[in-house]
Write an enzyme that holds these catalytic residues in place. Structure first.
Site, PDB file in Angstrom:
ATOM      1  NE  ARG A  55      -5.937 -12.072   9.675  1.00 27.92           N
ATOM      2  CZ  ARG A  55      -5.168 -11.024   9.407  1.00 27.92           C
ATOM      3  NH1 ARG A  55      -4.674 -10.854   8.203  1.00 27.92           N
ATOM      4  NH2 ARG A  55      -4.892 -10.139  10.344  1.00 27.92           N
TER       5      ARG A  55
ATOM      6  CG  ASP B 129      -2.001   0.983   1.255  1.00 31.45           C
ATOM      7  OD1 ASP B 129      -1.989   1.868   0.386  1.00 31.45           O
ATOM      8  OD2 ASP B 129      -2.856   0.944   2.152  1.00 31.45           O
TER       9      ASP B 129
HETATM   10  P1  IMP Z   1       1.880  -0.200   4.007  1.00 38.08           P
HETATM   11  O1  IMP Z   1       2.975  -0.026   5.022  1.00 38.08           O
HETATM   12  O2  IMP Z   1       0.988   1.001   3.905  1.00 38.08           O
HETATM   13  O3  IMP Z   1       2.372  -0.645   2.639  1.00 38.08           O
HETATM   14  O4  IMP Z   1       0.911  -1.288   4.642  1.00 38.08           O
HETATM   15  C1  IMP Z   1       0.833  -2.561   4.190  1.00 38.08           C
HETATM   16  C2  IMP Z   1       0.016  -3.370   5.159  1.00 38.08           C
HETATM   17  O5  IMP Z   1      -1.254  -2.767   5.448  1.00 38.08           O
HETATM   18  C3  IMP Z   1      -0.299  -4.710   4.532  1.00 38.08           C
HETATM   19  O6  IMP Z   1       0.662  -5.660   4.897  1.00 38.08           O
HETATM   20  C4  IMP Z   1      -1.665  -5.032   5.059  1.00 38.08           C
HETATM   21  O7  IMP Z   1      -1.537  -5.761   6.272  1.00 38.08           O
HETATM   22  C5  IMP Z   1      -2.298  -3.706   5.367  1.00 38.08           C
HETATM   23  N1  IMP Z   1      -3.230  -3.276   4.292  1.00 38.08           N
HETATM   24  C6  IMP Z   1      -3.051  -2.287   3.414  1.00 38.08           C
HETATM   25  N2  IMP Z   1      -4.100  -2.166   2.577  1.00 38.08           N
HETATM   26  C7  IMP Z   1      -4.973  -3.147   2.925  1.00 38.08           C
HETATM   27  C8  IMP Z   1      -6.278  -3.555   2.419  1.00 38.08           C
HETATM   28  O8  IMP Z   1      -6.844  -3.015   1.458  1.00 38.08           O
HETATM   29  N3  IMP Z   1      -6.858  -4.597   3.060  1.00 38.08           N
HETATM   30  C9  IMP Z   1      -6.276  -5.240   4.117  1.00 38.08           C
HETATM   31  N4  IMP Z   1      -5.069  -4.896   4.620  1.00 38.08           N
HETATM   32  C10 IMP Z   1      -4.430  -3.847   4.029  1.00 38.08           C
END
Ligand code: IMP
Ligand code: MG
Length: 181
Positions: free
Chosen positions: A167, A105
């Site tokens: 999940r 993300d």
């Molecule tokens: P980042 O540090 O923003 O890249 O966060 C990534 C983490 O956020 C992932 O490993 C997921 O656990 C969680 N995450 C981000 N977007 C989603 C989503 O749309 N659904 C579920 N979990 C998400």
């Protein structure tokens, strides 16, 4: 065939599509690492299901390990300040490491993990992410293996949760906004 969960607005990737794509990713990894052994580290809990399928699609000696991290921040937003809740059991020294992630993300979690792993003298570190969200990344993370691109919506299933639910859905779908708003 199981009916689509009533909280899911639409299915993005079916069970069959996911299985086919993960097999391709495993075949690519097998080709890229010929003659080597791998340490695949999954980020709990979301990536556990992806990891389980991915390692079975890799035809090389593979060790599995796990990390659990939490990112501090305001609510659902990743802050980039990551706390290690559970570290790997294996040493990474001299190993070819692949981090298995569920979704990229902001990229802040992976950026932290890659930097942290590189301090431990691995032979190499690469990332295999099942999904990459269509957002402007906050961190410049190189992912060698990407399963699918997905829209900037809230995604659940195949390991991905909302409040620890969904999940176990075998497909990947968009959660209805009224569930989390
Ligand atoms: P980042 O540090 O923003 O890249 O966060 C990534 C983490 O956020 C992932 O490993 C997921 O656990 C969680 N995450 C981000 N977007 C989603 C989503 O749309 N659904 C579920 N979990 C998400
Ligand atoms: Mg995660």
């Amino acid at each position: 065939m199981q009916a689509v969960h009533e909280d899911v607005a639409r299915v993005l990737f079916t069970d069959e599509e996911i299985q086919a794509r993960v097999k391709e990713m495993g075949a690519q990894i097998t080709a890229d690492y010929q003659g080597q052994s791998l340490l695949v580290v999954s980020v709990l809990r979301g990536a556990a299901i992806f990891m389980a399928d991915l390692v079975r699609a890799i035809d090389l000696p593979v060790e599995m390990d796990y990390m659990a991290v939490s990112s501090y921040g305001n609510g659902a937003k990743s802050s980039g300040v990551v706390q290690i809740l559970k570290d790997t059991t294996s040493s990474l020294e001299g190993r070819h490491v692949i981090i298995a992630e569920d979704i990229l993300d902001s990229g802040l979690t992976l950026e932290f993990l890659i930097e942290n792993f590189e301090l431990r003298n691995p032979a190499s570190v690469e990332v295999a992410t099942l999904l990459r969200k269509d957002v402007k990344p906050q961190a410049d993370v190189h992912c060698r293996y990407i399963g699918f691109e997905c829209p900037n919506e809230f995604i659940v299933g195949y390991g991905l949760d909302y409040a620890e639910r969904y999940r176990n859905l075998p497909y990947i779908g968009v959660l209805k906004p009224e569930i989390y708003q």
